[in-house]
Design a protein around this motif. Structure first.
Motif, PDB file in Angstrom:
ATOM      1  N   VAL A 137       0.817  -1.221   0.000  1.00 23.01           N
ATOM      2  CA  VAL A 137       0.000   0.000   0.000  1.00 23.01           C
ATOM      3  C   VAL A 137       0.849   1.269   0.000  1.00 23.01           C
ATOM      4  O   VAL A 137       0.314   2.367   0.117  1.00 23.01           O
ATOM      5  N   MET A 148       2.465   2.916  -2.356  1.00 26.10           N
ATOM      6  CA  MET A 148       2.148   3.844  -3.442  1.00 26.10           C
ATOM      7  C   MET A 148       0.870   4.604  -3.130  1.00 26.10           C
ATOM      8  O   MET A 148       0.792   5.836  -3.302  1.00 26.10           O
ATOM      9  N   ASP A 149      -0.127   3.899  -2.659  1.00 23.12           N
ATOM     10  CA  ASP A 149      -1.395   4.537  -2.307  1.00 23.12           C
ATOM     11  C   ASP A 149      -1.210   5.490  -1.131  1.00 23.12           C
ATOM     12  O   ASP A 149      -1.792   6.588  -1.108  1.00 23.12           O
ATOM     13  N   PHE A 192       0.368   8.652  -2.351  1.00 29.47           N
ATOM     14  CA  PHE A 192      -0.586   9.407  -3.178  1.00 29.47           C
ATOM     15  C   PHE A 192      -1.635  10.112  -2.329  1.00 29.47           C
ATOM     16  O   PHE A 192      -2.154  11.165  -2.709  1.00 29.47           O
ATOM     17  N   ARG A 193      -1.952   9.558  -1.161  1.00 30.25           N
ATOM     18  CA  ARG A 193      -2.974  10.137  -0.291  1.00 30.25           C
ATOM     19  C   ARG A 193      -2.458  11.338   0.502  1.00 30.25           C
ATOM     20  O   ARG A 193      -3.248  12.036   1.149  1.00 30.25           O
ATOM     21  N   CYS A 204       1.010  -1.935  -8.879  1.00 30.35           N
ATOM     22  CA  CYS A 204       0.985  -0.585  -9.448  1.00 30.35           C
ATOM     23  C   CYS A 204      -0.465  -0.305  -9.859  1.00 30.35           C
ATOM     24  O   CYS A 204      -0.837  -0.538 -11.009  1.00 30.35           O
ATOM     25  N   PRO A 205      -1.312   0.162  -8.935  1.00 29.65           N
ATOM     26  CA  PRO A 205      -2.753   0.262  -9.188  1.00 29.65           C
ATOM     27  C   PRO A 205      -3.073   1.163 -10.383  1.00 29.65           C
ATOM     28  O   PRO A 205      -2.675   2.327 -10.423  1.00 29.65           O
ATOM     29  N   ILE A 242      -4.605   4.829 -10.091  1.00 28.33           N
ATOM     30  CA  ILE A 242      -3.878   6.051  -9.723  1.00 28.33           C
ATOM     31  C   ILE A 242      -2.553   6.221 -10.455  1.00 28.33           C
ATOM     32  O   ILE A 242      -1.887   7.240 -10.293  1.00 28.33           O
ATOM     33  N   PHE A 248      -0.319   9.552 -10.476  1.00 29.80           N
ATOM     34  CA  PHE A 248       0.893   9.485  -9.661  1.00 29.80           C
ATOM     35  C   PHE A 248       2.102   9.938 -10.478  1.00 29.80           C
ATOM     36  O   PHE A 248       2.917  10.738 -10.012  1.00 29.80           O
ATOM     37  N   SER A 275      -7.454   0.378   1.105  1.00 25.91           N
ATOM     38  CA  SER A 275      -6.424   1.089   0.352  1.00 25.91           C
ATOM     39  C   SER A 275      -6.085   0.344  -0.930  1.00 25.91           C
ATOM     40  O   SER A 275      -6.252  -0.869  -1.019  1.00 25.91           O
ATOM     41  N   CYS A 276      -5.604   1.093  -1.945  1.00 26.87           N
ATOM     42  CA  CYS A 276      -5.093   0.444  -3.145  1.00 26.87           C
ATOM     43  C   CYS A 276      -3.823  -0.321  -2.773  1.00 26.87           C
ATOM     44  O   CYS A 276      -3.113   0.070  -1.856  1.00 26.87           O
ATOM     45  N   GLY A 277      -3.565  -1.380  -3.465  1.00 27.89           N
ATOM     46  CA  GLY A 277      -2.323  -2.100  -3.227  1.00 27.89           C
ATOM     47  C   GLY A 277      -2.506  -3.577  -2.987  1.00 27.89           C
ATOM     48  O   GLY A 277      -1.534  -4.309  -2.827  1.00 27.89           O
TER      49      GLY A 277
END
Length: 561
Positions: A284, A286-287, A290-291, A311-312, A315, A319, A470-472
């Motif tokens: 998570v 990367m997310d 980004f948040r 690598c969602p 976003i 990103f 969360s993304c990831g």
């Protein structure tokens, strides 16, 4: 490589096996690039290849003087620091095997890795000696500990009394000549422990060849050169930081800048201060980055590439634009196999982890019940085998039954569900095996259940994954608990028990007391049914309730200072 190819093909920098040991590669780089910067810890003075070679020779000779010899397993219980790398390199020079210890481990988790590895010596930071002290009666084979940062006046840290104690500083007072030890690329370089599913964590035996070839794949994927600077904040006790960053830079003569840990809020500052051109994000992370609150100068850095997995796709473009990154490449791998799929440089396929590293491995998507290959587009278990000997794991240490179970029908079984499309791009779908992943760490439901079940009020428990918001692609931990008759237990009681005995990432976020666990007629817990239920109205959420773990309280206190 040809983007139309269905496999990731690459040229290695070093095809000669003689250079596939860490000790040989470091000696070679000290000769060819002796004055070039190799390592740097945060904003401290940078260190050259020649300096690192000579100082690790001193430590290697000092470790030999303490009785460590070729083939010995040595526990390395250190945070991200130069001493970790010095110790790892020094052990390689004398043919010993590093056994890195997760810095969150304590109690049963520490006992298991120590006893299974049968290590007689541990290198430990004084920050963790109280945990060794608490476990000293359970550590069957440990005889000596070498303490980094030893300060006998620090009464807040307990020093174990049963073992012979040495000060790490004394290792520097040794000759700087290269130890004369024959080390082969086939020899074990490390035993790295990874989460079990139906049993304790397993020690993955990894040869020097595994380390070298893993790094070569990263160099090829990212087109890494001597001009690059790689930012490292992932834990050095994992293969990602060691093979995919440090070894990668050793081979390519790039520079490594080391920070103790990842910080989402401090990520941009670390990128700038290190002048990094490359870094890795897992889970998570990367997310989380980004948040963070967006700033106008987020793109003021020298980043050219990030290895992010996952690598969602939701976003990734935003990103890249926000942080000024041109390449976001995803890969798939695990400790046992190294990198199996890699996204070709300059390529992108939404939510794909790339193409098979076809020069090194064979792979199929198979029916997990029959091991028969499935058609394109079908989800099945990823099975792999090496094309080059010694570049997959060498088995699970002292666990022949688990090794046999994984290496079945001439394939290594990853336990992960993937699919592949017509163009050869692979996609991670889910874990087939009963494991969880949180904060970049694999979690064994078996081990968490064991600790919960040890509570006198608990009859039995089942631990499952709840997908994180969360993304990831990571998980939250949920524990369903059945209490013994005439026993009471509160949510706080469960959490306090777990906080004392489990690494922080294993402590359940969700708890649900139930009268009984769903089971098959043969009394096997139906975890699929529990997972499908997810979070119910009867589920306690410690985050929503504001419950803080000890390390969270400590972290919050430090922020206020």
């Amino acid at each position: 490589m040809n983007a139309a190819s269905k496999v990731f093909k690459m040229e290695m920098m070093f095809k000669e096996r003689d250079y596939w040991t860490l000790n040989k590669m470091l000696e070679y780089r000290a000769q060819t690039h002796g004055d070039k910067i190799f390592l740097q810890y945060k904003e401290e003075s940078p260190l050259t290849f020649k300096y690192v070679h000579e100082i690790t020779n001193k430590i290697a000779n000092g470790l030999s003087g303490l009785g460590i010899k070729k083939g010995d397993n040595v526990l390395v219980f250190l945070p991200n620091c130069l001493e970790f790398i010095y110790t790892w390199f020094a052990l390689s020079k004398i043919g010993a095997v590093q056994v890195p210890v997760n810095t969150a481990y304590k109690g049963y988790f520490l006992d298991h890795i120590s006893n299974n590895s049968m290590a007689k010596i541990m290198v430990v930071d004084q920050e963790f000696t109280d945990r060794v002290k608490n476990s000293e009666d359970n550590l069957k084979y440990l005889e000596k500990i070498i303490i980094s940062g030893l300060d006998k006046s620090d009464k807040s840290r307990s020093i174990p009394s049963r073992f012979t104690i040495s000060d790490y500083k004394s290792l520097y007072n040794n000759p700087s000549g290269t130890p004369v030890v024959e080390v082969s690329y086939k020899d074990n370089a490390a035993i790295m422990y990874t989460s079990g599913t139906t049993g304790p964590s397993k020690g993955v035996a990894l040869a020097h060849a595994w380390m070298h070839v893993m790094a070569e794949r990263m160099i090829a994927m990212f087109h890494i050169t001597k001009e690059d600077t790689y930012l490292l904040y992932l834990p050095l006790f994992h293969g990602n930081a060691q093979a995919m960053i440090v070894m990668t830079c050793l081979i390519s003569t790039a520079r490594v800048v080391i920070y103790e840990k990842f910080s989402a809020s401090g990520w941009v500052d670390m990128i700038r201060k290190s002048n990094a051109s490359l870094t890795n994000l897992v889970g998570v992370m990367m997310d989380a980055v980004f948040r963070q609150a967006e700033k106008n100068d987020d793109n003021m850095n020298n980043l050219r590439g990030i290895n992010a997995y996952p690598c969602p796709s939701a976003i990734v473009e935003s990103f890249k634009k926000r942080f000024g990154v041109t390449q976001m490449l995803e890969a798939y791998g695990m400790t046992e196999t190294g990198l199996i799929t890699l996204m070709p440089f300059g390529d992108y396929r939404a939510d794909s982890c790339g193409k098979i590293a076809g020069d090194f491995v064979e792979a199929i998507i198979a029916d997990p019940e029959t091991d028969e290959e499935l058609p394109v587009g079908h989800v099945g278990e990823l099975l792999v085998r090496p094309k080059i000997p010694w570049t997959l794991n060498s088995g699970y240490y002292k666990m022949p039954d688990k090794t046999t179970e994984a290496y079945r029908n001439a394939w290594f079984h990853t336990g992960d569900g993937l699919k592949v499309d017509q163009d050869g791009y692979y996609y991670f779908v889910d874990r087939i095996k009963d494991a969880l992943r949180k904060g970049g760490e694999n979690i064994s439901s078996f081990e968490v259940e064991k600790m919960i079940n040890d509570h006198p009020a608990v009859a039995e428990s089942a631990v499952v994954a709840v997908k994180s918001e969360s993304c990831g692609g990571e998980d939250e931990v949920k524990a369903c608990i059945v209490l013994n008759v005439d026993h009471n237990l509160t949510y706080d009681g469960v959490l306090s028990w777990c906080d004392d005995k489990l690494p922080r990432f294993c402590v359940p976020r969700y708890i649900e007391f139930v009268e009984a666990l769903p089971k098959t007629p043969t009394e096997k817990v139906m975890k699929g049914k529990i997972r499908d239920q997810g979070v119910t109205l009867a589920t306690y959420d410690r985050v929503a309730a504001g419950y803080k773990l000890k390390e969270e309280i400590k972290r919050d206190a430090l922020k206020k200072q």
